[in-house]
Design a protein around this motif. Sequence first.
Motif, mmCIF file in Angstrom:
data_model
loop_
_atom_site.group_PDB
_atom_site.id
_atom_site.type_symbol
_atom_site.label_atom_id
_atom_site.label_comp_id
_atom_site.label_asym_id
_atom_site.label_seq_id
_atom_site.Cartn_x
_atom_site.Cartn_y
_atom_site.Cartn_z
ATOM 1 N N MET A 1 0.841 -1.210 0.000
ATOM 2 C CA MET A 1 0.000 0.000 0.000
ATOM 3 C C MET A 1 0.870 1.252 0.000
ATOM 4 O O MET A 1 0.572 2.225 -0.698
ATOM 5 C CB MET A 1 -0.955 -0.038 1.187
ATOM 6 C CG MET A 1 -1.990 -1.167 1.036
ATOM 7 S SD MET A 1 -3.407 -1.061 2.146
ATOM 8 C CE MET A 1 -2.668 -1.539 3.708
ATOM 9 N N GLN A 2 1.959 1.227 0.775
ATOM 10 C CA GLN A 2 2.833 2.403 0.838
ATOM 11 C C GLN A 2 3.398 2.743 -0.543
ATOM 12 O O GLN A 2 3.361 3.903 -0.967
ATOM 13 C CB GLN A 2 3.989 2.123 1.807
ATOM 14 C CG GLN A 2 4.940 3.321 1.976
ATOM 15 C CD GLN A 2 6.229 2.946 2.711
ATOM 16 O OE1 GLN A 2 6.398 1.815 3.166
ATOM 17 N NE2 GLN A 2 7.127 3.896 2.809
ATOM 18 N N TRP A 3 3.912 1.744 -1.239
ATOM 19 C CA TRP A 3 4.495 2.008 -2.552
ATOM 20 C C TRP A 3 3.448 2.591 -3.506
ATOM 21 O O TRP A 3 3.709 3.564 -4.213
ATOM 22 C CB TRP A 3 5.101 0.714 -3.144
ATOM 23 C CG TRP A 3 5.760 0.928 -4.468
ATOM 24 C CD1 TRP A 3 6.630 1.937 -4.803
ATOM 25 C CD2 TRP A 3 5.607 0.132 -5.650
ATOM 26 N NE1 TRP A 3 7.023 1.791 -6.110
ATOM 27 C CE2 TRP A 3 6.413 0.708 -6.650
ATOM 28 C CE3 TRP A 3 4.865 -1.012 -5.943
ATOM 29 C CZ2 TRP A 3 6.502 0.162 -7.945
ATOM 30 C CZ3 TRP A 3 4.968 -1.554 -7.218
ATOM 31 C CH2 TRP A 3 5.768 -0.971 -8.198
ATOM 32 N N ASN A 4 2.265 2.014 -3.470
ATOM 33 C CA ASN A 4 1.233 2.485 -4.391
ATOM 34 C C ASN A 4 0.679 3.850 -3.980
ATOM 35 O O ASN A 4 0.329 4.661 -4.841
ATOM 36 C CB ASN A 4 0.141 1.419 -4.538
ATOM 37 C CG ASN A 4 0.645 0.258 -5.373
ATOM 38 O OD1 ASN A 4 0.846 0.398 -6.569
ATOM 39 N ND2 ASN A 4 0.895 -0.885 -4.738
ATOM 40 N N MET A 5 0.601 4.130 -2.700
ATOM 41 C CA MET A 5 0.230 5.483 -2.257
ATOM 42 C C MET A 5 1.276 6.486 -2.747
ATOM 43 O O MET A 5 0.938 7.565 -3.228
ATOM 44 C CB MET A 5 0.088 5.541 -0.729
ATOM 45 C CG MET A 5 -1.139 4.814 -0.170
ATOM 46 S SD MET A 5 -2.740 5.543 -0.623
ATOM 47 C CE MET A 5 -2.857 6.898 0.598
ATOM 48 N N ASN A 6 2.557 6.118 -2.612
ATOM 49 C CA ASN A 6 3.632 6.997 -3.102
ATOM 50 C C ASN A 6 3.454 7.304 -4.593
ATOM 51 O O ASN A 6 3.634 8.440 -5.026
ATOM 52 C CB ASN A 6 5.003 6.329 -2.906
ATOM 53 C CG ASN A 6 5.440 6.282 -1.457
ATOM 54 O OD1 ASN A 6 4.829 6.898 -0.592
ATOM 55 N ND2 ASN A 6 6.500 5.533 -1.180
ATOM 56 N N ILE B 1 -4.069 -1.083 -3.784
ATOM 57 C CA ILE B 1 -4.374 -0.633 -2.418
ATOM 58 C C ILE B 1 -5.718 -1.202 -1.959
ATOM 59 O O ILE B 1 -5.837 -1.737 -0.853
ATOM 60 C CB ILE B 1 -4.384 0.907 -2.357
ATOM 61 C CG1 ILE B 1 -2.966 1.450 -2.611
ATOM 62 C CG2 ILE B 1 -4.925 1.404 -1.010
ATOM 63 C CD1 ILE B 1 -2.926 2.925 -2.985
ATOM 64 N N ALA B 2 -6.722 -1.106 -2.812
ATOM 65 C CA ALA B 2 -8.049 -1.603 -2.436
ATOM 66 C C ALA B 2 -8.034 -3.117 -2.240
ATOM 67 O O ALA B 2 -8.638 -3.641 -1.289
ATOM 68 C CB ALA B 2 -9.079 -1.210 -3.500
ATOM 69 N N ALA B 3 -7.337 -3.818 -3.116
ATOM 70 C CA ALA B 3 -7.309 -5.284 -3.000
ATOM 71 C C ALA B 3 -6.631 -5.706 -1.706
ATOM 72 O O ALA B 3 -7.065 -6.659 -1.050
ATOM 73 C CB ALA B 3 -6.597 -5.901 -4.208
ATOM 74 N N CYS C 1 -5.468 6.153 6.662
ATOM 75 C CA CYS C 1 -4.253 5.417 7.054
ATOM 76 C C CYS C 1 -3.713 6.019 8.352
ATOM 77 O O CYS C 1 -3.403 5.302 9.310
ATOM 78 C CB CYS C 1 -3.159 5.538 5.990
ATOM 79 S SG CYS C 1 -3.520 4.771 4.400
ATOM 80 N N LYS C 2 -3.581 7.346 8.333
ATOM 81 C CA LYS C 2 -2.958 8.041 9.465
ATOM 82 C C LYS C 2 -3.770 7.853 10.756
ATOM 83 O O LYS C 2 -3.194 7.728 11.842
ATOM 84 C CB LYS C 2 -2.825 9.536 9.138
ATOM 85 C CG LYS C 2 -2.063 10.329 10.194
ATOM 86 C CD LYS C 2 -1.799 11.759 9.729
ATOM 87 C CE LYS C 2 -0.968 12.515 10.767
ATOM 88 N NZ LYS C 2 -1.557 12.569 12.111
ATOM 89 N N LYS D 1 12.602 -4.020 -0.828
ATOM 90 C CA LYS D 1 11.516 -4.135 0.162
ATOM 91 C C LYS D 1 10.153 -4.184 -0.523
ATOM 92 O O LYS D 1 9.318 -5.049 -0.201
ATOM 93 C CB LYS D 1 11.567 -2.941 1.129
ATOM 94 C CG LYS D 1 10.468 -2.940 2.176
ATOM 95 C CD LYS D 1 10.553 -1.739 3.116
ATOM 96 C CE LYS D 1 9.921 -0.512 2.514
ATOM 97 N NZ LYS D 1 9.782 0.607 3.494
ATOM 98 N N PHE D 2 9.930 -3.279 -1.457
ATOM 99 C CA PHE D 2 8.608 -3.221 -2.090
ATOM 100 C C PHE D 2 8.353 -4.435 -2.979
ATOM 101 O O PHE D 2 7.234 -4.947 -3.031
ATOM 102 C CB PHE D 2 8.449 -1.917 -2.884
ATOM 103 C CG PHE D 2 8.332 -0.690 -2.016
ATOM 104 C CD1 PHE D 2 7.506 -0.678 -0.888
ATOM 105 C CD2 PHE D 2 9.035 0.469 -2.317
ATOM 106 C CE1 PHE D 2 7.395 0.453 -0.089
ATOM 107 C CE2 PHE D 2 8.930 1.606 -1.516
ATOM 108 C CZ PHE D 2 8.110 1.603 -0.401
ATOM 109 N N ARG D 3 9.380 -4.904 -3.676
ATOM 110 C CA ARG D 3 9.082 -6.071 -4.531
ATOM 111 C C ARG D 3 8.884 -7.321 -3.676
ATOM 112 O O ARG D 3 7.990 -8.134 -3.969
ATOM 113 C CB ARG D 3 10.125 -6.242 -5.641
ATOM 114 C CG ARG D 3 11.507 -6.629 -5.241
ATOM 115 C CD ARG D 3 12.514 -6.400 -6.394
ATOM 116 N NE ARG D 3 13.772 -7.055 -6.096
ATOM 117 C CZ ARG D 3 14.978 -6.582 -6.426
ATOM 118 N NH1 ARG D 3 15.096 -5.444 -7.071
ATOM 119 N NH2 ARG D 3 16.072 -7.254 -6.134
#
Lengths: 156, 156
Positions: free
Chosen positions: A41-46, A71-73, A146-147, B32-34
């Motif tokens: 989720m973090q990577w995709n939020m970024n 993120i949704a999945a 998230c926060k 990390k992300f992968r």
Amino acid sequence: MSLTRSLLLGTLVSVASASFAYADMKPEDAIKFRKAGYNVMQWNMNKIKGMTIESPDSFDAKQVANAANAIAAVANMGMGALYIAGSEESIGDMKTRAKAEIFTDKEGVKEVAIKFNQAANELAKVAATGDKVAIAQAFKDAGASCKACHDKYRKD
Amino acid sequence: MSLTRSLLLGTLVSVASASFAYADMKPEDAIKFRKAGYNVMQWNMNKIKGMTIESPDSFDAKQVANAANAIAAVANMGMGALYIAGSEESIGDMKTRAKAEIFTDKEGVKEVAIKFNQAANELAKVAATGDKVAIAQAFKDAGASCKACHDKYRKD
């Protein structure tokens, strides 16, 4: 069953009907898998932040939609089931920042989990439209949800 | 643009139009992300295997569909972009089992990536039907496409 209730069940209490998958799970694997969900989720939020807010000229509707879908999945995959007994504290190199309260405050967790699930599903829905401005807003709403959980249930 | 070509672009070459997100990425974060993506897929593959093959009596159509959606969403989120320069080898505690060839054998990677994406999307499509027998078969096909990549590009 309402959508909210259904999402909640997916998130929090999928243990009962899928006991095979959790009965034998090692606590360190539970930590590994839930961290994996947060990292995805973090990577995709970024990525969404980058393509809508930081560098809006780089907006790519397909990539943003794919990121929001991920993120949704992850939000819908039932990570609540990974907060098993024995996974309250870091285990060797497998670190967790979960506060003790996430294991005990069922009502409070339910509240932030429902809001997060709703925000993540809304983000995916809005991302599918390709409307950059609307996506930026939905991103901010998801980030706030998230926060809200981090503030209550994650150590610094 | 064909579906296959589109999926491939999503998986492998999303760097170009999202340079903001990768230009400043640390190699250890790329690893990390992968790894997070693979771990999310592993957990959800385990769940589907459990609910269709190992303990079919525990089959829960909604949970299986959610698990398959998570796998497909991760398959579509463009993880190929995380194989950045500097992330070829483990960095401290951040271990990678990627073989050197995944960074150099572009044609071979493309081939396994396309097959995996197709299998993951097919699994999500079949899972949405709730047909346990068909899901078990789609799961096996997806698992075979995972293994094809592991055999070629992952260290033991």
